[in-house]
Write a protein that holds these residues in place. Structure first.
Motif, mmCIF file in Angstrom:
data_model
loop_
_atom_site.group_PDB
_atom_site.id
_atom_site.type_symbol
_atom_site.label_atom_id
_atom_site.label_comp_id
_atom_site.label_asym_id
_atom_site.label_seq_id
_atom_site.Cartn_x
_atom_site.Cartn_y
_atom_site.Cartn_z
ATOM 1 N N LYS A 1 35.230 -62.048 52.434
ATOM 2 C CA LYS A 1 35.533 -60.931 51.527
ATOM 3 C C LYS A 1 35.350 -59.572 52.190
ATOM 4 O O LYS A 1 34.407 -59.344 52.947
ATOM 5 C CB LYS A 1 34.636 -61.034 50.299
ATOM 6 N N LEU A 2 36.281 -58.679 51.871
ATOM 7 C CA LEU A 2 36.190 -57.278 52.260
ATOM 8 C C LEU A 2 36.252 -56.426 50.998
ATOM 9 O O LEU A 2 37.011 -56.728 50.072
ATOM 10 C CB LEU A 2 37.341 -56.894 53.198
ATOM 11 N N GLU A 3 35.448 -55.348 50.976
ATOM 12 C CA GLU A 3 35.413 -54.498 49.789
ATOM 13 C C GLU A 3 35.167 -53.059 50.189
ATOM 14 O O GLU A 3 34.825 -52.762 51.346
ATOM 15 C CB GLU A 3 34.340 -54.983 48.828
ATOM 16 N N GLY B 1 33.920 -49.610 51.268
ATOM 17 C CA GLY B 1 32.709 -49.270 52.022
ATOM 18 C C GLY B 1 32.585 -50.026 53.326
ATOM 19 O O GLY B 1 31.855 -49.604 54.230
ATOM 20 N N ASP B 2 33.293 -51.165 53.448
ATOM 21 C CA ASP B 2 33.227 -51.942 54.682
ATOM 22 C C ASP B 2 33.963 -51.206 55.802
ATOM 23 O O ASP B 2 34.879 -50.403 55.562
ATOM 24 C CB ASP B 2 33.866 -53.321 54.494
ATOM 25 N N THR B 3 33.548 -51.489 57.053
ATOM 26 C CA THR B 3 34.194 -50.908 58.224
ATOM 27 C C THR B 3 34.350 -51.977 59.291
ATOM 28 O O THR B 3 33.817 -53.074 59.171
ATOM 29 C CB THR B 3 33.354 -49.747 58.803
ATOM 30 N N ARG C 1 37.853 -56.094 61.068
ATOM 31 C CA ARG C 1 38.506 -56.843 60.002
ATOM 32 C C ARG C 1 39.166 -55.901 59.000
ATOM 33 O O ARG C 1 40.222 -56.208 58.433
ATOM 34 C CB ARG C 1 37.503 -57.758 59.305
ATOM 35 N N VAL C 2 38.561 -54.759 58.767
ATOM 36 C CA VAL C 2 39.171 -53.755 57.895
ATOM 37 C C VAL C 2 40.459 -53.239 58.527
ATOM 38 O O VAL C 2 41.475 -53.041 57.846
ATOM 39 C CB VAL C 2 38.188 -52.604 57.609
ATOM 40 N N SER D 1 37.834 -47.697 57.898
ATOM 41 C CA SER D 1 36.935 -47.978 56.772
ATOM 42 C C SER D 1 37.751 -48.349 55.539
ATOM 43 O O SER D 1 38.902 -47.952 55.380
ATOM 44 C CB SER D 1 36.048 -46.765 56.472
ATOM 45 N N TYR D 2 37.126 -49.095 54.685
ATOM 46 C CA TYR D 2 37.744 -49.535 53.416
ATOM 47 C C TYR D 2 37.639 -48.366 52.436
ATOM 48 O O TYR D 2 36.757 -48.309 51.588
ATOM 49 C CB TYR D 2 37.009 -50.766 52.891
ATOM 50 N N GLN E 1 41.904 -49.271 49.163
ATOM 51 C CA GLN E 1 41.625 -49.953 47.890
ATOM 52 C C GLN E 1 42.851 -49.935 46.985
ATOM 53 O O GLN E 1 43.189 -50.950 46.348
ATOM 54 C CB GLN E 1 40.441 -49.289 47.196
#
Length: 534
Positions: free
Chosen positions: A204-206, A208-210, A213-214, A234-235, A240
């Motif tokens: 999972k990516l959401e 705030g992630d960096t 993979r983002v 960054s996500y 989003q």
């Protein structure tokens, strides 16, 4: 993006026109040997035999006449573009046909080629207009009657007027078919240029992630057209929004989080999505008929039911379809809605009575106490006087009925298009199921999330106060049938690829695995996924 299409069409026209150079090979087309070969070749097909018999076995494709050349050129050009429509490329190969024509040096061989062209033309006309497959042979729950045309009409059509214009009129004329065709050609160019690039690894990516993979998620969404080019690692909010747009276009919960389900759909390769588009085009050919100025369109894979007026959706609601078990899956067919029943009773289907309720009653005669047991005259039976253990599925003599109530399995209204499958649309007390992403829970009927609003929309064309009329009957608590002054066609369809009127291509999960079976059947017929340089 259509350069490959234009260049191939131009090549096909040049190829077709070049047939005039071999026309002298057919100078003896009127000889006895030619006509005898036509008669012998046509004899295996009654329609073709009757057509040629009426023409004293004269050819329609061969020869040097202007009309024969026009038909021949138009046919070869159509064949050259057949694979654009997802038809078998090798079957309609103009180069191979040219080779056979040029090799036909005797009158007998030329007559055989003449009939071969006619048979191939009839096959092409049916394939492109009403589909390659017989759907019920591929998936038994597709009960749809494909609108096959009279084959003799195809022969009359190619002989009357402009053959090029007639051949161009054969594919479905629906806006959806045109949009799917456009998307197919676009995706073929996309495939030639690497598709959507690398898949997105990991979990999972959401927001705030960096990290890498983002970046992979970002690049995939950019390649798919869901966001503009970006250098962000960054996500962020833009990513989003792009994830939410992707989720909406794929029937997923639009929460803006790239969870397991979203990543699974995101990583499906472009080639597989192109297969879905080709299947959707085949399905569109199966429904190549007048659907009604006003009609109801239930797309099972989208878990939705809509009222369509003159091509525009005027009402839509979520739906629940048949469960995934083979004996509960909703069938595909079209029929006509004639009435609704407000405060309906539920007459329990025999399959449920003997498969679910009889075993429960054999364990406990007071089981399913909310359901009445009735005799053949509809009279309520005292269950205390029945020895349920003496019956089996074949001998059980009673029916079962649930009276009108807010707890009725059908809810407070059902919408009837009487059919042999006992399928209809209805309300339900199980409202929580409409919040699920995959909504396959019923015994086969279609449950509606907003049945009252659906009823109001149907009644609005015949009642000045549709809400008042409906609620007035509802408040009596008594069962009542309300006829629709103008019956409405209902189409239960299954589309895992479809377009929005804006042109955005949507995809849905193949919940019953029907489209995968259809693709396999198309592939067995010679349909292939192509890639073209743009």
């Amino acid at each position: 993006m259509f350069m490959h299409f234009a260049s191939r069409a131009a090549a096909a026209i040049a190829l077709a026109v070049s047939m005039t150079a071999v026309a002298p090979n057919f100078a003896v087309a009127q000889t006895t040997a030619f006509r005898q070969a036509v008669a012998e070749g046509a004899a295996r097909d009654d329609v073709v035999a009757e057509f040629y018999r009426a023409r004293t076995f004269e050819g329609i494709w061969t020869g040097t006449s202007e009309a024969a050349q026009a038909r021949r050129n138009a046919l070869l050009t159509a064949f050259a573009n057949a694979s654009d429509h997802g038809l078998p490329e090798d079957l309609y190969d103009p180069q191979a046909l040219m080779a056979r024509m040029q090799a036909a040096t005797t009158a007998a061989d030329q007559g055989a080629v003449e009939v071969e062209l006619t048979q191939l033309y009839l096959s092409y006309a049916r394939d492109i207009q009403t589909g390659i497959l017989t759907p019920g042979r591929v998936v038994s729950d597709i009960k749809r009657e494909v609108p096959l045309r009279d084959r003799s009409g195809y022969l009359d059509g190619i002989m009357a007027g402009n053959p090029q214009a007639y051949l161009a009129s054969l594919p479905p004329s629906s806006p959806e078919y045109a949009r799917l065709l456009r998307e197919k050609l676009r995706m073929e160019v996309l495939l030639a240029n690497g598709g959507w690039g690398p898949t997105v690894p990991g979990g999972k990516l959401e927001p705030g992630d960096t990290g890498a993979r983002v970046v992979a998620l970002r690049d995939r969404l950019v390649a798919m057209g869901f966001m503009d080019r970006s250098v962000t690692r960054s996500y962020d909010a833009a990513l989003q929004v792009a994830v939410m747009d992707f989720q909406t276009a794929h029937g997923l919960t639009a929460d803006g989080i790239a969870g397991e389900g979203t990543l699974q759909e995101l990583n499906i390769p472009a080639s597989r999505r192109l297969e879905q588009v080709i299947v959707a085009m085949e399905r569109e050919r199966w429904t190549n008929f007048e659907r009604g100025d006003r009609h109801i369109w239930v797309n099972m894979t989208d878990f939705s039911a809509a009222i369509v007026d003159h091509g525009s959706v005027t009402f839509s609601t979520r739906s629940v379809i048949g469960a995934l078990d083979e004996d509960r899956q909703s069938p595909e067919f079209s029929d006509v809605m004639s009435h609704m029943v407000i405060n309906p009773s539920w007459y329990v289907p025999r399959s449920i009575i003997v498969g679910e309720y009889l075993p429960a009653l054999q364990r406990n005669r007071n089981a399913v106490g909310h359901i009445e047991i009735t005799d053949r005259n509809g009279r309520v039976v005292n269950r205390g006087a029945v020895n349920f253990s003496q019956y089996n599925a074949r001998t059980f003599p009673f029916a079962m009925r649930q009276p009108p109530s807010s707890r009725n399995a059908l809810g407070l209204v059902k919408f009837m298009f009487p059919n042999q499958y006992n399928i209809y649309l209805h309300d339900t007390p199980a409202k929580s199921l409409f919040g699920r992403e995959v909504r396959a829970f019923s015994h086969g009927c279609i449950r509606l999330n907003d049945p009252f609003d659906f009823a109001y929309a149907l009644l609005a064309v015949q009642e000045a106060d549709p809400v008042g009329v409906f609620q007035g009957i509802l408040n009596t608590g008594r069962e009542r049938r309300v006829n629709l002054d103008a019956p409405v066609p209902v189409h239960l369809v299954y589309r895992t690829a479809f377009t929005h009127t804006t042109g955005l291509l949507n995809f849905r999960r193949d919940v019953y695995s029907r489209d995968s079976r259809i693709w396999n059947a198309l592939a067995n017929e010679g349909v292939v996924v192509r890639a073209f340089e743009g």
